[in-house]
Design a protein around this motif. Structure first.
Motif, PDB file in Angstrom:
ATOM      1  N   HIS A  38       0.832  -1.204   0.000  1.00 24.21           N
ATOM      2  CA  HIS A  38       0.000   0.000   0.000  1.00 24.21           C
ATOM      3  C   HIS A  38       0.866   1.254   0.000  1.00 24.21           C
ATOM      4  O   HIS A  38       0.664   2.163  -0.827  1.00 24.21           O
ATOM      5  N   ARG A  39       1.831   1.312   0.902  1.00 23.79           N
ATOM      6  CA  ARG A  39       2.716   2.473   0.961  1.00 23.79           C
ATOM      7  C   ARG A  39       3.551   2.588  -0.318  1.00 23.79           C
ATOM      8  O   ARG A  39       3.816   3.687  -0.803  1.00 23.79           O
ATOM      9  N   ARG A  40       3.972   1.476  -0.837  1.00 24.69           N
ATOM     10  CA  ARG A  40       4.745   1.500  -2.086  1.00 24.69           C
ATOM     11  C   ARG A  40       3.916   2.100  -3.216  1.00 24.69           C
ATOM     12  O   ARG A  40       4.415   2.903  -4.017  1.00 24.69           O
ATOM     13  N   ALA A  41       2.653   1.729  -3.290  1.00 22.69           N
ATOM     14  CA  ALA A  41       1.785   2.254  -4.338  1.00 22.69           C
ATOM     15  C   ALA A  41       1.551   3.754  -4.166  1.00 22.69           C
ATOM     16  O   ALA A  41       1.563   4.513  -5.147  1.00 22.69           O
ATOM     17  N   VAL A  42       1.348   4.191  -2.927  1.00 24.04           N
ATOM     18  CA  VAL A  42       1.126   5.621  -2.657  1.00 24.04           C
ATOM     19  C   VAL A  42       2.311   6.439  -3.137  1.00 24.04           C
ATOM     20  O   VAL A  42       2.163   7.463  -3.829  1.00 24.04           O
ATOM     21  N   LEU A  43       3.513   6.022  -2.780  1.00 21.19           N
ATOM     22  CA  LEU A  43       4.697   6.770  -3.182  1.00 21.19           C
ATOM     23  C   LEU A  43       4.940   6.684  -4.687  1.00 21.19           C
ATOM     24  O   LEU A  43       5.418   7.648  -5.299  1.00 21.19           O
ATOM     25  N   SER A  44       4.626   5.562  -5.292  1.00 23.14           N
ATOM     26  CA  SER A  44       4.787   5.441  -6.741  1.00 23.14           C
ATOM     27  C   SER A  44       3.882   6.433  -7.473  1.00 23.14           C
ATOM     28  O   SER A  44       4.280   7.043  -8.483  1.00 23.14           O
ATOM     29  N   GLU A  45       2.672   6.618  -6.969  1.00 28.93           N
ATOM     30  CA  GLU A  45       1.764   7.601  -7.558  1.00 28.93           C
ATOM     31  C   GLU A  45       2.316   9.012  -7.391  1.00 28.93           C
ATOM     32  O   GLU A  45       2.198   9.852  -8.289  1.00 28.93           O
ATOM     33  N   MET A  46       2.926   9.278  -6.237  1.00 23.63           N
ATOM     34  CA  MET A  46       3.521  10.592  -6.010  1.00 23.63           C
ATOM     35  C   MET A  46       4.697  10.831  -6.938  1.00 23.63           C
ATOM     36  O   MET A  46       4.905  11.955  -7.429  1.00 23.63           O
ATOM     37  N   ALA A  47       5.471   9.791  -7.204  1.00 20.28           N
ATOM     38  CA  ALA A  47       6.599   9.917  -8.134  1.00 20.28           C
ATOM     39  C   ALA A  47       6.098  10.315  -9.518  1.00 20.28           C
ATOM     40  O   ALA A  47       6.707  11.148 -10.202  1.00 20.28           O
ATOM     41  N   ALA A  48       4.994   9.725  -9.926  1.00 12.97           N
ATOM     42  CA  ALA A  48       4.421  10.063 -11.226  1.00 12.97           C
ATOM     43  C   ALA A  48       4.031  11.538 -11.279  1.00 12.97           C
ATOM     44  O   ALA A  48       4.205  12.211 -12.311  1.00 12.97           O
ATOM     45  N   ARG A  49       3.537  12.066 -10.170  1.00 13.49           N
ATOM     46  CA  ARG A  49       3.158  13.475 -10.104  1.00 13.49           C
ATOM     47  C   ARG A  49       4.375  14.377 -10.270  1.00 13.49           C
ATOM     48  O   ARG A  49       4.287  15.453 -10.877  1.00 13.49           O
ATOM     49  N   GLU A  50       5.524  13.960  -9.750  1.00  8.77           N
ATOM     50  CA  GLU A  50       6.737  14.766  -9.873  1.00  8.77           C
ATOM     51  C   GLU A  50       7.117  14.945 -11.343  1.00  8.77           C
ATOM     52  O   GLU A  50       7.563  16.013 -11.758  1.00  8.77           O
ATOM     53  N   ILE A  51       6.946  13.904 -12.150  1.00 13.34           N
ATOM     54  CA  ILE A  51       7.266  14.002 -13.571  1.00 13.34           C
ATOM     55  C   ILE A  51       6.317  14.956 -14.290  1.00 13.34           C
ATOM     56  O   ILE A  51       6.720  15.712 -15.181  1.00 13.34           O
ATOM     57  N   VAL A  52       5.049  14.952 -13.883  1.00 16.13           N
ATOM     58  CA  VAL A  52       4.083  15.896 -14.454  1.00 16.13           C
ATOM     59  C   VAL A  52       4.523  17.330 -14.149  1.00 16.13           C
ATOM     60  O   VAL A  52       4.513  18.211 -15.024  1.00 16.13           O
ATOM     61  N   ASN A  53       4.930  17.577 -12.898  1.00 12.38           N
ATOM     62  CA  ASN A  53       5.391  18.907 -12.521  1.00 12.38           C
ATOM     63  C   ASN A  53       6.644  19.307 -13.296  1.00 12.38           C
ATOM     64  O   ASN A  53       6.785  20.458 -13.732  1.00 12.38           O
ATOM     65  N   TYR A  54       7.554  18.370 -13.449  1.00  9.97           N
ATOM     66  CA  TYR A  54       8.764  18.653 -14.231  1.00  9.97           C
ATOM     67  C   TYR A  54       8.403  19.075 -15.649  1.00  9.97           C
ATOM     68  O   TYR A  54       8.942  20.058 -16.181  1.00  9.97           O
ATOM     69  N   ARG A  55       7.487  18.355 -16.266  1.00  8.25           N
ATOM     70  CA  ARG A  55       7.114  18.656 -17.641  1.00  8.25           C
ATOM     71  C   ARG A  55       6.530  20.054 -17.766  1.00  8.25           C
ATOM     72  O   ARG A  55       6.821  20.790 -18.737  1.00  8.25           O
ATOM     73  N   ARG A  56       5.715  20.456 -16.807  1.00 11.89           N
ATOM     74  CA  ARG A  56       5.104  21.789 -16.840  1.00 11.89           C
ATOM     75  C   ARG A  56       6.176  22.876 -16.754  1.00 11.89           C
ATOM     76  O   ARG A  56       6.125  23.890 -17.471  1.00 11.89           O
ATOM     77  N   LEU A  57       7.146  22.683 -15.871  1.00 11.19           N
ATOM     78  CA  LEU A  57       8.215  23.669 -15.713  1.00 11.19           C
ATOM     79  C   LEU A  57       9.116  23.717 -16.944  1.00 11.19           C
ATOM     80  O   LEU A  57       9.517  24.790 -17.396  1.00 11.19           O
ATOM     81  N   ALA A  58       9.435  22.542 -17.487  1.00 13.34           N
ATOM     82  CA  ALA A  58      10.274  22.490 -18.686  1.00 13.34           C
ATOM     83  C   ALA A  58       9.570  23.161 -19.867  1.00 13.34           C
ATOM     84  O   ALA A  58      10.202  23.883 -20.657  1.00 13.34           O
ATOM     85  N   ASP A  59       8.267  22.944 -19.983  1.00 10.80           N
ATOM     86  CA  ASP A  59       7.514  23.569 -21.068  1.00 10.80           C
ATOM     87  C   ASP A  59       7.513  25.092 -20.920  1.00 10.80           C
ATOM     88  O   ASP A  59       7.614  25.825 -21.912  1.00 10.80           O
ATOM     89  N   ARG A  60       7.421  25.576 -19.686  1.00  9.93           N
ATOM     90  CA  ARG A  60       7.438  27.027 -19.465  1.00  9.93           C
ATOM     91  C   ARG A  60       8.805  27.611 -19.821  1.00  9.93           C
ATOM     92  O   ARG A  60       8.892  28.695 -20.427  1.00  9.93           O
ATOM     93  N   LEU A  61       9.860  26.920 -19.475  1.00  8.72           N
ATOM     94  CA  LEU A  61      11.195  27.386 -19.858  1.00  8.72           C
ATOM     95  C   LEU A  61      11.311  27.470 -21.380  1.00  8.72           C
ATOM     96  O   LEU A  61      11.877  28.436 -21.914  1.00  8.72           O
ATOM     97  N   ALA A  62      10.777  26.492 -22.067  1.00 12.01           N
ATOM     98  CA  ALA A  62      10.817  26.509 -23.534  1.00 12.01           C
ATOM     99  C   ALA A  62      10.024  27.699 -24.078  1.00 12.01           C
ATOM    100  O   ALA A  62      10.449  28.354 -25.044  1.00 12.01           O
ATOM    101  N   GLU A  63       8.884  28.008 -23.451  1.00  9.64           N
ATOM    102  CA  GLU A  63       8.081  29.161 -23.863  1.00  9.64           C
ATOM    103  C   GLU A  63       8.874  30.459 -23.715  1.00  9.64           C
ATOM    104  O   GLU A  63       8.700  31.404 -24.495  1.00  9.64           O
ATOM    105  N   LEU A  64       9.746  30.513 -22.720  1.00  9.86           N
ATOM    106  CA  LEU A  64      10.563  31.702 -22.481  1.00  9.86           C
ATOM    107  C   LEU A  64      11.808  31.735 -23.359  1.00  9.86           C
ATOM    108  O   LEU A  64      12.647  32.623 -23.225  1.00  9.86           O
ATOM    109  N   GLY A  65      11.936  30.751 -24.250  1.00 10.92           N
ATOM    110  CA  GLY A  65      13.063  30.727 -25.153  1.00 10.92           C
ATOM    111  C   GLY A  65      14.332  30.161 -24.558  1.00 10.92           C
ATOM    112  O   GLY A  65      15.431  30.423 -25.055  1.00 10.92           O
ATOM    113  N   THR A  66      14.173  29.371 -23.491  1.00 11.64           N
ATOM    114  CA  THR A  66      15.330  28.803 -22.805  1.00 11.64           C
ATOM    115  C   THR A  66      15.329  27.286 -22.928  1.00 11.64           C
ATOM    116  O   THR A  66      14.291  26.644 -22.757  1.00 11.64           O
TER     117      THR A  66
END
Length: 224
Positions: A49-77
């Motif tokens: 159960h705990r393993r599954a909870v943290l695995s779901e949280m890890a997936a959320r971190e990648i979503v957040n990374y993608r949003r930030l990376a996309d914003r950097l690209a929008e800024l021309g970086t």
């Protein structure tokens, strides 16, 4: 918090523009590292159960990374270029603070991430809507911290002696985090410059960060 004039990211030039890119780059790399770390913590979980909870949280971190990376690209970086200055400092921090067990991993997430998030919120406060809202939304997801806090409180309730060991571990985490933060500040002065330009009272800022850290420790039964 002192009154400040927000930085309009689309209009910012010079140190302000550099600070926006630096902050987004730092956060993007932090999210990428967080994915690896949370996934590793999941393997230390005492049950599925705990393993599954943290695995779901890890997936959320990648979503957040993608949003930030996309914003950097929008800024021309290039996102990779924006993240590169933080690779060594964060890698050194995590190498020096490798948890030995499940509870140490939770303490690291709860204490270390909490301090980093508090500081990032302070810097984001002087930015204009697009970047400020993105950063605050990324930081808003507190499920990992809440989960860690609940687990730590439960462990201390079962065995109060655990609190002393984890308190010492937390102090080590804070010391190493400060060391690496000073290193980054020396190498990437734009964030400090941004705060200074917008009238941030640094001693007051440090006091707020310290007060929040003390409260966070006490909330789970750890000694500051």
């Amino acid at each position: 918090m002192s009154d400040v004039t927000p930085v309009r990211s689309g209009e910012a030039t010079g140190p302000a523009a550099a600070a926006v890119v630096d902050l987004l780059g730092m956060l993007a790399y932090g999210e990428l590292v967080a994915f690896d770390r949370v996934a590793a913590d999941a393997r230390l979980a005492p049950d599925l159960h705990r393993r599954a909870v943290l695995s779901e949280m890890a997936a959320r971190e990648i979503v957040n990374y993608r949003r930030l990376a996309d914003r950097l690209a929008e800024l021309g970086t290039d996102p990779e270029a924006a993240m590169a200055p933080y690779v060594r400092a964060l890698s050194d921090y995590h190498e020096q603070t490798e948890p030995n067990d499940w509870l140490e991993g939770l303490t690291k997430a709860y204490v270390g991430d909490g301090i980093a998030d508090d500081f990032t919120r302070e810097v984001a406060a002087v930015l204009e809507s697009a970047d400020r809202d993105l950063i605050l939304d990324v930081l808003h997801d507190s499920r990992h911290a809440d989960f860690a806090a609940d687990e730590l409180r439960a462990a201390i309730a079962i065995d109060p002696k655990v609190a002393n060991r984890l308190s010492m571990w937390a102090r080590r985490l804070v010391g190493e985090a400060i060391s690496q933060s000073l290193r980054v500040a020396a190498e990437r002065p734009s964030l400090g410059t941004l705060l200074a330009v917008h009238g941030t009272d640094v001693p007051a800022l440090l006091k707020r960060l310290t007060t929040a850290h003390t409260a966070r420790m006490g909330a789970v039964g750890l000694n500051n």
